[in-house]
Design an enzyme around this catalytic site. Structure first.
Site, PDB file in Angstrom:
ATOM      1  N   THR A  38       0.827  -1.209   0.000  1.00 32.74           N
ATOM      2  CA  THR A  38       0.000   0.000   0.000  1.00 32.74           C
ATOM      3  C   THR A  38       0.862   1.260   0.000  1.00 32.74           C
ATOM      4  O   THR A  38       0.352   2.349  -0.245  1.00 32.74           O
ATOM      5  CB  THR A  38      -0.956   0.032   1.219  1.00 32.74           C
ATOM      6  OG1 THR A  38      -0.167   0.010   2.405  1.00 32.74           O
ATOM      7  CG2 THR A  38      -1.903  -1.143   1.224  1.00 32.74           C
ATOM      8  N   ASN A 149     -13.778 -19.736  12.213  1.00 33.94           N
ATOM      9  CA  ASN A 149     -13.032 -19.314  13.397  1.00 33.94           C
ATOM     10  C   ASN A 149     -13.837 -18.246  14.134  1.00 33.94           C
ATOM     11  O   ASN A 149     -14.232 -17.251  13.517  1.00 33.94           O
ATOM     12  CB  ASN A 149     -11.664 -18.746  12.985  1.00 33.94           C
ATOM     13  CG  ASN A 149     -10.719 -18.624  14.167  1.00 33.94           C
ATOM     14  OD1 ASN A 149     -10.854 -19.329  15.167  1.00 33.94           O
ATOM     15  ND2 ASN A 149      -9.766 -17.725  14.054  1.00 33.94           N
ATOM     16  N   TYR A 155     -13.605 -12.450   7.810  1.00 33.43           N
ATOM     17  CA  TYR A 155     -12.392 -13.021   7.207  1.00 33.43           C
ATOM     18  C   TYR A 155     -12.658 -14.435   6.666  1.00 33.43           C
ATOM     19  O   TYR A 155     -12.254 -14.769   5.556  1.00 33.43           O
ATOM     20  CB  TYR A 155     -11.305 -13.042   8.282  1.00 33.43           C
ATOM     21  CG  TYR A 155      -9.949 -13.537   7.859  1.00 33.43           C
ATOM     22  CD1 TYR A 155      -9.048 -12.696   7.197  1.00 33.43           C
ATOM     23  CD2 TYR A 155      -9.536 -14.838   8.143  1.00 33.43           C
ATOM     24  CE1 TYR A 155      -7.781 -13.145   6.828  1.00 33.43           C
ATOM     25  CE2 TYR A 155      -8.282 -15.287   7.785  1.00 33.43           C
ATOM     26  CZ  TYR A 155      -7.402 -14.444   7.139  1.00 33.43           C
ATOM     27  OH  TYR A 155      -6.154 -14.893   6.779  1.00 33.43           O
ATOM     28  N   ALA A 158     -14.739 -14.289   3.503  1.00 40.32           N
ATOM     29  CA  ALA A 158     -13.927 -13.873   2.349  1.00 40.32           C
ATOM     30  C   ALA A 158     -13.036 -15.025   1.879  1.00 40.32           C
ATOM     31  O   ALA A 158     -12.914 -15.283   0.678  1.00 40.32           O
ATOM     32  CB  ALA A 158     -13.072 -12.662   2.713  1.00 40.32           C
ATOM     33  N   LYS A 159     -12.432 -15.731   2.822  1.00 41.68           N
ATOM     34  CA  LYS A 159     -11.500 -16.808   2.457  1.00 41.68           C
ATOM     35  C   LYS A 159     -12.239 -18.005   1.857  1.00 41.68           C
ATOM     36  O   LYS A 159     -11.733 -18.650   0.940  1.00 41.68           O
ATOM     37  CB  LYS A 159     -10.658 -17.221   3.673  1.00 41.68           C
ATOM     38  CG  LYS A 159      -9.686 -16.131   4.151  1.00 41.68           C
ATOM     39  CD  LYS A 159      -8.704 -15.708   3.056  1.00 41.68           C
ATOM     40  CE  LYS A 159      -7.599 -14.810   3.559  1.00 41.68           C
ATOM     41  NZ  LYS A 159      -6.689 -14.364   2.481  1.00 41.68           N
TER      42      LYS A 159
END
Ligand code: NAP
Length: 247
Positions: A38, A149, A155, A158-159
């Site tokens: 970034t 998890n 997260y 998304a994964k």
């Protein structure tokens, strides 16, 4: 070491951690690596390290929460280097919180960078790869996308999304000799995991058959394998690099 001589490889999120190890590993195998972070400083640090050790890396700034920036970046790499052989979608963030405390902003930020960012990058790279009749797309997912998890609803969604997307894209691109695979790391020593409390780390390591956290290089080795010409008949797969945590 697999030869990636003269291959043009993009690695996102390569200022540190797993992305940095992937950039170093692909460059050591002979690839020209266009690596992103970034900030220019962050990307420059890894590129300088690669170039000092005899590799060939170019540092670029890319913010994966900006779809226009992603498309322009991929197209500029294609214009500048003439082809794109390998795309490693590694960059990722966490904004952990339990479901009932998770704000829509925390949800959206993670989905934007970790899932939509990967979609935009694949979409832009797919055309040149299809025209080349050759390409490797490697997406870094997580075991959390397979088993869930607590505290990572955003997260893990998304994964898991990355895995489904990769399989669909793999089906669409297979006939054009473009392979799309995922690497699912387990519990790897990087900035992302360094702030976990010691007792949590101890419990996690106790659940790893290999008895240790993984190193970023463990993940980079799997990526280098999937980037090589030796894997032209492997597509739509997820390779877990997790010391046996999920099997
Ligand atoms: P890390 O050390 O936190 O590094 C993250 C990288 O992503 C940095 O280079 C960062 O660049 C970049 N990044 C962050 N936000 C970005 C954005 N908006 N746009 C573009 N780049 C951005 O993470 P890591 O542990 O190496 O993880 C790498 C990948 O492996 C991630 O996809 C992660 O989900 C996955 N993974 C990690 C583990 C683990 O145990 N560590 C386990 C499973 C999966 P800046 O330096 O510029 O911020």
């Amino acid at each position: 070491m697999n030869s990636l001589h003269d291959k043009i490889a993009i690695v996102t999120g390569a200022s540190r951690g797993i992305g940095k190890a992937i950039a170093v590993r692909l460059a050591a195998a002979g690839a020209k690596v266009i690596l992103t972070a970034t900030s220019q400083d962050g990307a420059d640090k890894t590129a300088t390290e690669v170039n000092k050790s005899g590799g060939d890396a170019v540092a670029k700034v890319l913010n994966l929460s900006n779809p226009t920036e992603i498309a322009e970046f991929i197209s500029s790499v294609h214009k500048e280097f003439g082809r794109i052989d390998i795309l490693v979608n590694n960059a990722g963030i966490t904004r952990d919180n339990l479901l009932i405390r998770m704000s829509p902003e925390q949800w959206q930020e993670v989905i934007d960078v970790n899932l939509s960012g990967v979609y935009y990058a694949i979409r832009a790279a797919a055309k040149p790869m299809m025209r080349q009749r050759k390409g490797k797309i490697i997406n870094i997912t997580s075991i959390v996308g397979q088993i869930g998890n607590a505290g990572q609803v955003n997260y893990s969604a998304a994964k898991a999304g990355i895995i489904g997307m990769s399989k669909s894209v793999a089906k669409e691109l297979a006939a054009r000799n473009v392979q799309v695979n995922c690497v699912a790391p387990g519990f790897i020593e990087t900035d992302m995991t360094k702030d976990l409390p010691e007792d949590v780390k101890t419990d996690l390591v106790a659940a790893i058959p290999a008895g240790r956290m993984g190193a970023a290089e463990d993940v980079a080795n799997a990526v280098a394998f999937l980037a090589s010409d030796e894997t032209d008949y492997i597509t739509g797969q997820v390779i877990n690099v997790d010391g046996g945590m999920v099997m």
